[in-house]
Enzyme design. Structure first.
Site, PDB file in Angstrom:
ATOM      1  N   ARG A   1       2.385   8.329   9.355  1.00 25.43           N
ATOM      2  CA  ARG A   1       2.115   9.864   8.907  1.00 25.43           C
ATOM      3  C   ARG A   1       0.890  10.210   9.655  1.00 25.43           C
ATOM      4  NH1 ARG A   1       5.006   8.804   4.221  1.00 25.43           N
ATOM      5  NH2 ARG A   1       5.797  10.578   3.513  1.00 25.43           N
TER       6      ARG A   1
ATOM      7  N   HIS B   1      13.388   5.364  12.577  1.00 26.20           N
ATOM      8  CA  HIS B   1      12.814   5.321  11.293  1.00 26.20           C
ATOM      9  C   HIS B   1      13.992   6.677  10.671  1.00 26.20           C
ATOM     10  CE1 HIS B   1      10.865   5.927   7.539  1.00 26.20           C
ATOM     11  NE2 HIS B   1      10.316   4.674   7.829  1.00 26.20           N
TER      12      HIS B   1
ATOM     13  N   GLU C   1      -0.452  -9.083  -0.837  1.00 21.68           N
ATOM     14  CA  GLU C   1      -0.840  -8.687   0.425  1.00 21.68           C
ATOM     15  C   GLU C   1      -2.305  -7.911   0.127  1.00 21.68           C
ATOM     16  OE1 GLU C   1       0.850  -5.622   3.258  1.00 21.68           O
ATOM     17  OE2 GLU C   1       1.650  -7.643   3.973  1.00 21.68           O
TER      18      GLU C   1
ATOM     19  N   ASP D   1       0.788  -1.083   0.040  1.00 22.14           N
ATOM     20  CA  ASP D   1       0.090   0.122   0.164  1.00 22.14           C
ATOM     21  C   ASP D   1       0.792   1.121  -0.054  1.00 22.14           C
ATOM     22  OD1 ASP D   1       1.092  -0.168   2.479  1.00 22.14           O
ATOM     23  OD2 ASP D   1      -0.677  -0.827   3.419  1.00 22.14           O
TER      24      ASP D   1
ATOM     25  N   HIS E   1       6.549   5.573  12.765  1.00 22.61           N
ATOM     26  CA  HIS E   1       6.685   6.091  11.518  1.00 22.61           C
ATOM     27  C   HIS E   1       5.399   6.818  10.772  1.00 22.61           C
ATOM     28  CE1 HIS E   1       5.471   3.099   8.417  1.00 22.61           C
ATOM     29  NE2 HIS E   1       6.056   2.119   9.339  1.00 22.61           N
TER      30      HIS E   1
ATOM     31  N   GLU F   1      -1.981   4.996   3.142  1.00 22.59           N
ATOM     32  CA  GLU F   1      -2.008   3.644   2.883  1.00 22.59           C
ATOM     33  C   GLU F   1      -3.551   2.992   2.497  1.00 22.59           C
ATOM     34  OE1 GLU F   1      -0.238   5.007   5.277  1.00 22.59           O
ATOM     35  OE2 GLU F   1       1.819   4.601   4.843  1.00 22.59           O
TER      36      GLU F   1
HETATM   37  C1  UD1 Z   1       6.828   4.833   3.493  1.00 27.23           C
HETATM   38  C2  UD1 Z   1       5.327   4.191   3.057  1.00 27.23           C
HETATM   39  C3  UD1 Z   1       4.710   3.732   4.154  1.00 27.23           C
HETATM   40  C4  UD1 Z   1       5.561   2.616   4.995  1.00 27.23           C
HETATM   41  C5  UD1 Z   1       6.886   2.859   5.156  1.00 27.23           C
HETATM   42  C6  UD1 Z   1       7.759   1.875   5.667  1.00 27.23           C
HETATM   43  C7  UD1 Z   1       4.333   5.820   1.487  1.00 27.23           C
HETATM   44  C8  UD1 Z   1       3.310   6.960   1.233  1.00 27.23           C
HETATM   45  N1  UD1 Z   1       4.694   5.630   2.805  1.00 27.23           N
HETATM   46  O1  UD1 Z   1       6.643   5.612   4.461  1.00 27.23           O
HETATM   47  O2  UD1 Z   1       3.324   3.189   3.772  1.00 27.23           O
HETATM   48  O3  UD1 Z   1       4.840   1.914   5.874  1.00 27.23           O
HETATM   49  O4  UD1 Z   1       7.649   3.696   3.978  1.00 27.23           O
HETATM   50  O5  UD1 Z   1       8.741   2.448   6.438  1.00 27.23           O
HETATM   51  O6  UD1 Z   1       4.671   5.116   0.555  1.00 27.23           O
HETATM   52  N2  UD1 Z   1      14.159   8.152   4.405  1.00 27.23           N
HETATM   53  C9  UD1 Z   1      15.816   7.936   4.376  1.00 27.23           C
HETATM   54  N3  UD1 Z   1      16.377   6.735   3.979  1.00 27.23           N
HETATM   55  C10 UD1 Z   1      15.626   5.600   3.596  1.00 27.23           C
HETATM   56  C11 UD1 Z   1      14.219   5.946   3.889  1.00 27.23           C
HETATM   57  C12 UD1 Z   1      13.762   7.050   3.960  1.00 27.23           C
HETATM   58  O7  UD1 Z   1      16.645   8.942   4.634  1.00 27.23           O
HETATM   59  O8  UD1 Z   1      16.307   4.698   3.530  1.00 27.23           O
HETATM   60  C13 UD1 Z   1      13.587   9.283   4.655  1.00 27.23           C
HETATM   61  C14 UD1 Z   1      13.783  10.293   3.703  1.00 27.23           C
HETATM   62  O9  UD1 Z   1      14.110  11.600   4.222  1.00 27.23           O
HETATM   63  C15 UD1 Z   1      12.495  10.144   3.029  1.00 27.23           C
HETATM   64  C16 UD1 Z   1      11.469  10.055   4.028  1.00 27.23           C
HETATM   65  O10 UD1 Z   1      12.367   9.200   5.091  1.00 27.23           O
HETATM   66  O11 UD1 Z   1      11.993  11.536   2.306  1.00 27.23           O
HETATM   67  C17 UD1 Z   1      10.218   9.684   3.895  1.00 27.23           C
HETATM   68  O12 UD1 Z   1      10.262   8.297   3.281  1.00 27.23           O
HETATM   69  P1  UD1 Z   1       8.754   7.878   2.516  1.00 27.23           P
HETATM   70  O13 UD1 Z   1       9.042   6.530   1.835  1.00 27.23           O
HETATM   71  O14 UD1 Z   1       8.561   8.914   1.607  1.00 27.23           O
HETATM   72  O15 UD1 Z   1       7.955   7.820   3.806  1.00 27.23           O
HETATM   73  P2  UD1 Z   1       7.793   6.917   4.973  1.00 27.23           P
HETATM   74  O16 UD1 Z   1       7.315   7.495   6.229  1.00 27.23           O
HETATM   75  O17 UD1 Z   1       9.194   6.122   4.886  1.00 27.23           O
HETATM   76  N1  UDP Z   2      12.487  -3.552  10.447  1.00 30.79           N
HETATM   77  C1  UDP Z   2      13.824  -3.412  10.205  1.00 30.79           C
HETATM   78  N2  UDP Z   2      14.659  -2.990  10.972  1.00 30.79           N
HETATM   79  C2  UDP Z   2      14.210  -2.115  11.636  1.00 30.79           C
HETATM   80  C3  UDP Z   2      13.039  -1.837  11.959  1.00 30.79           C
HETATM   81  C4  UDP Z   2      11.828  -2.559  11.174  1.00 30.79           C
HETATM   82  O1  UDP Z   2      14.474  -4.493   9.270  1.00 30.79           O
HETATM   83  O2  UDP Z   2      14.978  -1.069  12.471  1.00 30.79           O
HETATM   84  C5  UDP Z   2      11.602  -4.614   9.438  1.00 30.79           C
HETATM   85  C6  UDP Z   2      10.447  -5.234  10.359  1.00 30.79           C
HETATM   86  O3  UDP Z   2      10.974  -6.353  10.557  1.00 30.79           O
HETATM   87  C7  UDP Z   2       9.347  -5.232   9.275  1.00 30.79           C
HETATM   88  C8  UDP Z   2       9.440  -4.158   8.406  1.00 30.79           C
HETATM   89  O4  UDP Z   2      10.995  -3.581   8.605  1.00 30.79           O
HETATM   90  O5  UDP Z   2       9.730  -6.477   8.520  1.00 30.79           O
HETATM   91  C9  UDP Z   2       8.565  -2.948   8.737  1.00 30.79           C
HETATM   92  O6  UDP Z   2       8.797  -1.988   8.274  1.00 30.79           O
HETATM   93  P1  UDP Z   2       8.118  -0.485   8.579  1.00 30.79           P
HETATM   94  O7  UDP Z   2       7.608  -0.539   9.983  1.00 30.79           O
HETATM   95  O8  UDP Z   2       9.073   0.491   8.138  1.00 30.79           O
HETATM   96  O9  UDP Z   2       6.963  -0.571   7.523  1.00 30.79           O
HETATM   97  P2  UDP Z   2       5.457  -0.961   7.461  1.00 30.79           P
HETATM   98  O10 UDP Z   2       5.575  -2.695   7.924  1.00 30.79           O
HETATM   99  O11 UDP Z   2       4.420  -0.412   8.611  1.00 30.79           O
HETATM  100  O12 UDP Z   2       4.942  -0.839   6.174  1.00 30.79           O
END
Ligand code: UD1
Ligand code: UDP
Length: 377
Positions: free
Chosen positions: A209, A239, A117, A95, A207, A131
């Protein structure tokens, strides 16, 4: 059959790694793996662990990226890849923004979409945001719906999805978890020291939003819990989202027995889950993994799309209220019977063969269509 898998974030990487590997190992399947890199470091860690290299890396992540901008750049990046490769099927997972745009970009080319999923619903559009809308929209577009559970299948049927297009496969996260659990883990020394001290550990991640405004209530609850119980510590992999980091650091930096650490590599994270007393999280995937490891999960959200875990008794919704979180943690820390009730190992999310089942469906489809493209709903 040429199957393109499009992923972009850490959880998509963990949950699609077993599928991509199974595709690569199946004769007659041609796998094209596209990484949008909506996430960078957090996803690269996962791909390294599973030994996966994408054929296309769109390298899209920007610090503090906005959803509109990300959406536009995803369309721009994915269109030429779809035109170049012309896959028979595109697989997306879950999602995220990558999921939605990946599905829609394929739909616009009339390429059948397989949704892994599928059928998770809270039926509350802003929770989780964005999501819930993403998964509903992909549900309208998909030709194949790979549902993790019966309840997910029923959600789809209630939305008039053709039952013949739904397969209940279990969740691929269990495949990933089982594979990684079997490997030896080397944790960083910092973690080894934390776990050697004999305290009970509360593992925390945040994490979402829609929780952003109320995050600090969760963190204040943690302060109160460690003040109240001197045999308790918190391990909190923070995160990478800068907005989350600011919020966490503001309240919890320098607090005794609250260990803020960088996101953990998946193998380390699984190890830490196994050695924790309980988990407090707003994550989706962790709601599936922790029950499989027999760990109680307090879900810091008002809704969950995983009611199976609540029914099984391993998940409890506590929202983001400081009082509710303190109370729920205290109960588990003090009441052994309440703890045991939640810690019972009952994993409602699959047997670890979900990837195989997904490939079987695709192979069956390829055989039935004799190589013709299918656009069915
Ligand atoms: C995204 C997904 C969310 C998922 C989550 C898993 C959307 C809208 N959100 O949210 O559904 O649950 O990922 O974690 O698709 N960043 C880094 N390094 C990384 C990853 C992220 O620096 O490896 C920082 C960046 O500044 C980036 C910000 O995190 O702009 C947000 O990342 P983004 O993918 O937009 O949203 P998440 O909150 O991570
Ligand atoms: N996870 C990880 N390292 C961390 C925190 C989470 O590998 O420090 C893994 C966790 O086991 C799970 C996935 O990341 O499989 C979940 O990711 P996140 O919570 O970012 O996203 P969501 O599942 O809410 O989309």
């Amino acid at each position: 059959m040429k199957v393109m898998t499009i992923i972009g974030t850490r959880p998509e990487g963990i949950k699609m790694a077993p599928v991509i590997k199974a595709l690569q190992d199946t004769p007659g399947m041609e796998s094209v793996f596209v990484n949008t890199a909506q996430h960078r470091g957090m996803l690269d860690q996962v791909l390294g662990l599973f030994g996966l290299k994408p054929q296309y890396d769109l390298d899209l992540m920007k610090a503090g990226q906005g959803l509109e901008e990300l959406t536009m750049r995803l369309f721009e990046g994915l269109q030429p890849v779809l035109e170049q490769e012309k896959p028979d099927v595109v697989l997306v997972h879950g999602d995220t923004t990558t999921t939605f745009v990946g599905a829609y970009a394929a739909f616009l080319k009339q390429i059948p979409v397989g949704h892994v999923e599928a059928g998770l619903r809270t039926n509350t559009l802003y929770s989780p945001f964005p999501e819930e809308l993403n998964r509903q929209l992909v549900g309208r577009m998909a030709a194949y719906h790979f549902a993790a559970t019966e309840a997910n299948r029923e959600n789809l049927i209630n939305e008039n999805v053709n039952p013949a297009s739904i397969a209940v496969t279990g969740n691929t996260v269990i495949d990933a978890l089982l594979e990684i659990s079997e490997r030896p883990v080397r944790c960083r020394t910092e973690l080894e020291e934390i776990f050697a001290n004999g305290r009970r550990t509360i593992l925390v991640t945040t994490h979402r939003r829609e929780n952003m405004e109320d995050m600090q209530h969760i963190y204040r609850a943690l302060e109160r819990i460690v003040d109240q119980y001197d045999d308790v510590q918190v391990v909190f992999p923070v995160h990478k989202n800068p907005a989350i980091r600011r919020s966490v650091m503001q309240v919890l930096t320098g607090r005794n027995r609250i260990h803020l650490v960088e996101p953990l590599a998946y193998a380390e994270f699984v190890h830490v889950m196994k050695h924790s007393f309980l988990v407090l999280t707003d994550s989706g995937g962790i709601q599936e993994e922790a029950p499989a490891l027999g760990k109680p999960v307090l879900v810091a959200r008002e809704t969950t799309e995983r009611p199976e875990g609540v029914e099984a008794g391993t998940l409890k919704l506590v929202g983001t209220s400081e009082e509710r979180i303190v109370k729920a943690c205290s109960t588990l820390l003090e009441d052994e019977t309440a703890y045991r009730r939640m810690a019972e190992v009952r994993n409602p999310f699959g047997e670890g063969d979900a990837a195989r089942r997904i490939i079987d469906v695709l192979q069956g489809q390829a055989a039935a269509s004799g190589g013709q493209k299918v656009v069915s709903r």
